[in-house]
Structure formats: structure tokens, C-alpha cells
Design a protein around this motif. Structure first.
Motif, mmCIF file in Angstrom:
data_model
loop_
_atom_site.group_PDB
_atom_site.id
_atom_site.type_symbol
_atom_site.label_atom_id
_atom_site.label_comp_id
_atom_site.label_asym_id
_atom_site.label_seq_id
_atom_site.Cartn_x
_atom_site.Cartn_y
_atom_site.Cartn_z
ATOM 1 N N VAL A 11 0.823 -1.209 0.000
ATOM 2 C CA VAL A 11 0.000 0.000 0.000
ATOM 3 C C VAL A 11 0.856 1.257 0.000
ATOM 4 O O VAL A 11 0.630 2.184 -0.786
ATOM 5 C CB VAL A 11 -0.950 0.007 1.223
ATOM 6 N N PHE A 12 1.865 1.313 0.839
ATOM 7 C CA PHE A 12 2.579 2.568 1.059
ATOM 8 C C PHE A 12 3.864 2.707 0.256
ATOM 9 O O PHE A 12 4.480 3.766 0.276
ATOM 10 C CB PHE A 12 2.850 2.749 2.554
ATOM 11 N N GLU A 13 4.243 1.663 -0.473
ATOM 12 C CA GLU A 13 5.418 1.783 -1.336
ATOM 13 C C GLU A 13 5.074 2.415 -2.669
ATOM 14 O O GLU A 13 5.943 2.953 -3.350
ATOM 15 C CB GLU A 13 6.061 0.409 -1.553
ATOM 16 N N GLU A 14 3.824 2.353 -3.067
ATOM 17 C CA GLU A 14 3.391 2.887 -4.354
ATOM 18 C C GLU A 14 2.574 4.159 -4.152
ATOM 19 O O GLU A 14 1.698 4.206 -3.280
ATOM 20 C CB GLU A 14 2.537 1.857 -5.097
ATOM 21 N N LYS A 15 2.857 5.153 -4.959
ATOM 22 C CA LYS A 15 2.165 6.444 -4.833
ATOM 23 C C LYS A 15 0.655 6.286 -4.970
ATOM 24 O O LYS A 15 -0.111 6.840 -4.167
ATOM 25 C CB LYS A 15 2.696 7.417 -5.882
ATOM 26 N N ALA A 16 0.215 5.543 -5.987
ATOM 27 C CA ALA A 16 -1.217 5.457 -6.258
ATOM 28 C C ALA A 16 -1.963 4.782 -5.117
ATOM 29 O O ALA A 16 -3.034 5.233 -4.702
ATOM 30 C CB ALA A 16 -1.454 4.705 -7.571
ATOM 31 N N THR A 17 -1.411 3.685 -4.595
ATOM 32 C CA THR A 17 -2.119 2.985 -3.525
ATOM 33 C C THR A 17 -2.004 3.722 -2.195
ATOM 34 O O THR A 17 -2.923 3.667 -1.370
ATOM 35 C CB THR A 17 -1.598 1.551 -3.391
ATOM 36 N N ALA A 18 -0.907 4.404 -1.973
ATOM 37 C CA ALA A 18 -0.799 5.232 -0.759
ATOM 38 C C ALA A 18 -1.821 6.364 -0.814
ATOM 39 O O ALA A 18 -2.477 6.676 0.189
ATOM 40 C CB ALA A 18 0.613 5.790 -0.633
ATOM 41 N N ASN A 19 -1.965 6.982 -1.986
ATOM 42 C CA ASN A 19 -2.991 8.013 -2.155
ATOM 43 C C ASN A 19 -4.390 7.432 -1.954
ATOM 44 O O ASN A 19 -5.272 8.082 -1.384
ATOM 45 C CB ASN A 19 -2.893 8.639 -3.538
ATOM 46 N N ALA A 20 -4.593 6.211 -2.443
ATOM 47 C CA ALA A 20 -5.901 5.578 -2.285
ATOM 48 C C ALA A 20 -6.210 5.310 -0.818
ATOM 49 O O ALA A 20 -7.363 5.407 -0.387
ATOM 50 C CB ALA A 20 -5.954 4.279 -3.087
ATOM 51 N N ALA A 21 -5.190 4.975 -0.030
ATOM 52 C CA ALA A 21 -5.402 4.786 1.402
ATOM 53 C C ALA A 21 -5.872 6.085 2.036
ATOM 54 O O ALA A 21 -6.759 6.087 2.900
ATOM 55 C CB ALA A 21 -4.112 4.306 2.054
ATOM 56 N N MET A 22 -5.285 7.209 1.628
ATOM 57 C CA MET A 22 -5.700 8.507 2.159
ATOM 58 C C MET A 22 -7.106 8.861 1.669
ATOM 59 O O MET A 22 -7.938 9.377 2.434
ATOM 60 C CB MET A 22 -4.700 9.576 1.717
ATOM 61 N N ALA A 23 -7.387 8.543 0.410
ATOM 62 C CA ALA A 23 -8.728 8.807 -0.127
ATOM 63 C C ALA A 23 -9.786 8.017 0.617
ATOM 64 O O ALA A 23 -10.905 8.496 0.834
ATOM 65 C CB ALA A 23 -8.767 8.453 -1.619
ATOM 66 N N ASP A 24 -9.425 6.807 1.031
ATOM 67 C CA ASP A 24 -10.363 5.984 1.774
ATOM 68 C C ASP A 24 -10.750 6.641 3.094
ATOM 69 O O ASP A 24 -11.892 6.548 3.548
ATOM 70 C CB ASP A 24 -9.741 4.610 2.029
ATOM 71 N N LEU A 71 8.617 5.249 -1.806
ATOM 72 C CA LEU A 71 7.721 6.385 -2.025
ATOM 73 C C LEU A 71 8.535 7.672 -2.112
ATOM 74 O O LEU A 71 9.353 7.949 -1.227
ATOM 75 C CB LEU A 71 6.722 6.468 -0.884
ATOM 76 N N PRO A 72 8.351 8.475 -3.164
ATOM 77 C CA PRO A 72 9.127 9.719 -3.307
ATOM 78 C C PRO A 72 8.924 10.663 -2.116
ATOM 79 O O PRO A 72 7.854 10.692 -1.502
ATOM 80 C CB PRO A 72 8.572 10.337 -4.598
ATOM 81 N N SER A 73 9.943 11.438 -1.817
ATOM 82 C CA SER A 73 9.925 12.327 -0.651
ATOM 83 C C SER A 73 8.766 13.305 -0.698
ATOM 84 O O SER A 73 8.124 13.569 0.323
ATOM 85 C CB SER A 73 11.255 13.080 -0.568
ATOM 86 N N GLN A 74 8.489 13.864 -1.859
ATOM 87 C CA GLN A 74 7.396 14.839 -1.978
ATOM 88 C C GLN A 74 6.056 14.208 -1.616
ATOM 89 O O GLN A 74 5.222 14.832 -0.950
ATOM 90 C CB GLN A 74 7.355 15.405 -3.395
ATOM 91 N N ASP A 75 5.852 12.971 -2.040
ATOM 92 C CA ASP A 75 4.601 12.280 -1.719
ATOM 93 C C ASP A 75 4.538 11.917 -0.241
ATOM 94 O O ASP A 75 3.465 11.949 0.364
ATOM 95 C CB ASP A 75 4.466 11.035 -2.587
#
Length: 463
Positions: free
Chosen positions: A42-55, A136-140
Motif C-alpha cells: 500500500v505505502f510503497e506505491e504512490k497510487a495505492t498510498a494516495n488511495a489509502a488517504m482517499a479511503d 515512495l518519493p519524498s514529496q509524496d
């Protein structure tokens, strides 16, 4: 608290649907296995980490204190205070809120508590997962950490104002969380403030995506301004509000009331996106009725009559419904009760008007009476009213409270919280409600939680 026993699989997400929900918020769809996601994935990929926050945002919208459904505080604290008259069925939770006869065993109280702490747990899981992520990139990382801190502060803010002293939960350690004791309100506020100050350093000034559904630096500053107002830190409240209002390229004061609750409003600081394209707000669906008597709630006569002649908010944000013999009013800030071809309204949690009135109140307390009146006049003038006639600091502060009542009615418990923090709760609600008791200033803690965690005791007085 049983909500603390959730494991990290809270973030096993229906990714495709979440990406659809937040597609216009730059939550990009990715191809993922149909099997459940591990926390690391979940947290290694930008899209799925964002999806966790969206949830988390979807949970805030759909359950707990900030949902626009009848179980949220827009409805319940409107009934609990003096904004709504109740027309529904006796013996229901809504009737108990209206009559101030809540019980600790009421399932709706447990739902508010558990949903809120579940949202906090999810925010903590994001914080911990992002901190451990290596790819995960620093900015994300900064963006997601800032958002999760904002959410943690936000939910604790509403919990402490609703229940009084509460535990401040900053970990996913379920064993530790399950035995936490309540903290004094001042300590909770200090932790809220710390989270927001850190969030401000991490979040970007610009919004990440469209329609202001992901909080930015301005959203964290706006909530910090409110926290400082509630804790009577006048200079800090004024400065935090100014930090928002001075961003004139981003926050633009509306020219009329018509556009203020549209999803594109430039006066919006943060809002909750609808679950599906074409769906609008739960508030509009719940509050709007087309024939009388009202099926559930209508605005009280006292609130309707509080609007003076010429106040455009009465024309734009209230709507009359009559059956020929009687007339009732419902909130009409959100105009859409049903779905539309595309969504036109999202649920606005933070907006510019609050920042002007925060700064007006803070300035009056600090002795800047000219600046206070200028800020107070912003909302008055937009509503078609002339400048305030208040002169002294006390008069200006009183005028601000009147203005807040007319500006923020049925928005996330503002009225109830304002009466409480200004010491007017008993005076106003004793006159307005037959069964009001001073101990009703706090909701009861859920009896089920006191059984699971004795460290939460004692129960709030009066229950």
C-alpha cells in the motif's frame, strides 16, 4: 476501545472504485492483483498510498461526526442546540438529541465514537506506513504525512468538543490504545495544535488535484486558526486566519451568495468529495423537503426570525415550504436534493467566511477594533447588510457571535460549540429547550467503551 483493535488491513482497498471517486483529485488508477494488498504494498506505491488517504476521506464523509447524513453533527447538534425543530418519530436517536435525553447505551453515540477513532486509527496507519516506505518519493511522503496529521487533528478537535476530555490516539498499537485514559481538554488541544503546526510545514500551498478535496497548507492553517480561537489565543488565531486570507491568488471572496456552496467556489478551503459523479451532498438530501409538515426537521422559528430585514442569506440559504395553513423553513445552502448529471455541490468543511469571523473576534479581544469591524463587515456586506454599528470591543464580540449564528447554521455544530466556548450555552438553551441541563454540554461516553476500557472512566457528569 474496540476501534483500536483494527489491524492494518483497514487499507485493503477496493482500489478501482476509490480511484474512480477521486479521479479528478489526481488519484491515478493502477493495475493491481485482485488479492488483498499487504501494508507494505500500500505505502510503497504512490497510487495505492494516495488511495489509502482517499479511503479516509470517504469514511469521514460517510460516517462519524462529520458525515452529512442524519447521524452526523450537522443534523444531531442542530437538534441538540436550537437550530432544528424535530418533527420525526418519538423514541428515536434524533428525538433524544432534540429532547436532550441521550443515554450512554444509545448505539448512535457508540457509532460516533467508534467511527471517529477508526478514522484516527487509519490516519495513524498512513503516518506509520509512509514513514517506513522506502520507495515512495519524498514529496509524496510529505504530502501524505501532512494530510494524515491534519485528519488526526481534525477528528480529535470534534471529539474533544463533543465529549470533553478524551484519549489522544497517535499510534496503531492496539494494546496500548485499548487501555488509554482520557486527557484534560487543554492537553488534547495542545496535541491538536502540534499536529497542525507540523502539517503546515509539510503540506504544499497549492492544492493537489481539483476541487480542493485534498487539504493543503491553507486548510491546516484554517483549522489552526479555529483551534487558537477556541483556546483564546487571540494573536495566534488572528495570525493563522491572516495566513489563509492573505493568499489572495488562491482564496477569492465571492461577489454573491449564489456561488458560495458550489464545488468550484473560490471561497472554499476544504471540502469532501461526493461518492459518485452526479451525487451531491448528504446535507442537501437530508435537509430539503418539498411539502409540509416536515418529515424530520425544520429550522426553528427563533433562527428564522433572527435574520434582519434585507439579509440576503434568508433569501438564499433558507427556503419556505407551506401547506396553506402553516409555513416551515429548511436550510438551502445546498440546493440539490437529488443526483444531477454531474456533481455540482460538495460538502464544505472549511471556508473563508469563518476565517474573517475568527480574525474579527480575535482582533476585538486584542484591541484592534477597526480591523475587527472590517472583518465583520465582510460577511455582513456580502449578505446585503450595512456596516456594523458596534463600537466597543464587547459590542463587536457580541456582533460576531450573532453573525456566526446566521452564517454557519447547520454547519458541523458551529452553533453548539460557539455557545459552549463563549459561556452562553446554559443561558440560551435553558430558555430554548424544556429539558436542557448544564451537564448536557458534553455527550455521554459510550457505555460499551467504558466496559472495554475502564481507564475511560468516569462517565461524563449527568449520565
Amino acid at each position: 476501545m474496540k476501534t483500536f483493535y483494527f489491524k492494518i488491513y483497514l487499507f485493503v482497498l477496493p482500489i478501482a472504485s476509490l480511484m474512480l471517486l477521486y479521479a479528478c483529485a489526481d488519484f491515478t488508477e493502477v493495475d493491481l492483483p485482485s488479492s488483498q494488498l499487504t501494508s507494505a504494498a500500500v505505502f510503497e506505491e504512490k497510487a495505492t498510498a494516495n488511495a489509502a488517504m482517499a479511503d479516509i476521506y470517504s469514511k469521514i464523509r460517510d460516517s462519524g461526526l462529520l458525515t452529512g447524513s442524519p447521524s452526523g453533527i450537522c443534523s444531531q447538534l442542530g437538534l441538540y442546540a436550537d437550530e432544528f425543530q424535530f418533527y420525526g418519530v418519538s423514541g428515536t436517536t434524533e428525538a433524544n438529541f432534540y429532547n436532550n435525553t441521550l443515554l450512554a447505551a444509545d448505539p448512535s453515540i457508540a457509532e460516533l465514537w467508534n467511527s471517529s477513532y477508526s478514522q484516527i486509527y487509519s490516519a495513524n496507519a498512513v503516518l506509520e506506513g509512509v514513514a517506513k516506505a522506502s520507495a515512495l518519493p519524498s514529496q509524496d511522503k510529505q504530502q501524505l504525512t501532512g494530510e494524515a496529521l491534519f485528519v488526526r487533528a481534525l477528528i480529535h478537535f470534534y471529539l474533544v468538543n463533543s465529549f470533553g476530555s478524551i484519549p489522544y490516539v497517535a499510534t496503531t498499537d492496539y494494546k496500548r490504545n485499548g487501555s488509554l485514559a482520557r486527557m484534560p481538554e487543554t492537553e488534547v488541544y495542545n496535541l491538536i495544535k502540534t499536529d497542525l503546526e507540523q502539517s503546515i510545514t509539510l503540506l504544499p500551498a497549492q492544492y493537489n488535484g481539483n476541487y480542493r478535496v485534498r487539504p493543503n497548507k491553507g486548510a491546516a492553517q484554517a483549522l489552526l486558526a479555529r483551534v487558537c480561537l477556541y483556546t483564546e489565543q487571540w494573536e495566534e488565531a488572528s495570525n493563522a486566519a491572516s495566513a489563509v486570507l492573505n493568499q489572495t491568488d488562491l482564496y477569492v471572496w465571492p461577489v454573491s451568495l449564489d456561488s458560495e456552496f458550489k464545488k468550484e467556489s473560490t471561497a472554499t478551503i476544504w471540502q469532501l468529495m461526493s461518492s459518485l459523479e452526479g451525487k451531491n451532498t448528504d446535507q442537501g438530501n437530508v435537509f430539503i423537503f418539498v411539502q409540509g409538515p416536515p418529515p424530520s426537521v425544520a429550522l426553528t422559528d427563533d433562527l428564522v426570525n433572527a435574520f434582519t430585514a434585507g439579509d440576503l442569506r434568508k433569501d438564499n440559504w433558507l427556503k419556505a415550504v407551506t401547506n396553506g395553513a402553516a409555513t416551515w423553513y429548511h436550510p438551502f445552502k445546498y440546493k440539490e436534493k437529488s443526483n444531477t448529471s454531474t456533481s455540482v455541490e460538495y460538502a464544505i468543511v472549511l471556508r473563508m467566511a469563518e476565517q474573517y469571523l475568527i480574525r474579527a473576534e480575535a482582533r476585538a479581544h486584542s484591541g484592534d477594533l477597526i480591523g475587527a469591524k472590517e472583518d465583520l463587515n465582510k460577511t455582513r456586506n456580502l449578505a446585503g447588510l450595512g456596516n456594523t454599528t458596534a463600537i466597543t470591543a464587547e459590542q463587536i464580540i457580541d456582533a460576531v457571535q450573532v453573525e456566526r449564528r446566521l452564517e454557519f447554521f447547520t454547519e458541523y455544530g458551529h452553533r453548539f460549540f460557539d455557545l459552549k466556548r463563549t459561556g452562553k450555552l446554559d443561558e440560551v438553551l435553558t430558555a430554548a429547550k424544556s429539558q436542557w441541563q448544564t451537564t448536557d454540554r458534553f455527550l455521554p461516553l459510550p457505555q460499551s467503551e467504558l466496559v472495554l476500557n475502564p481507564n475511560l472512566r468516569p462517565q461524563n457528569a449527568g449520565y
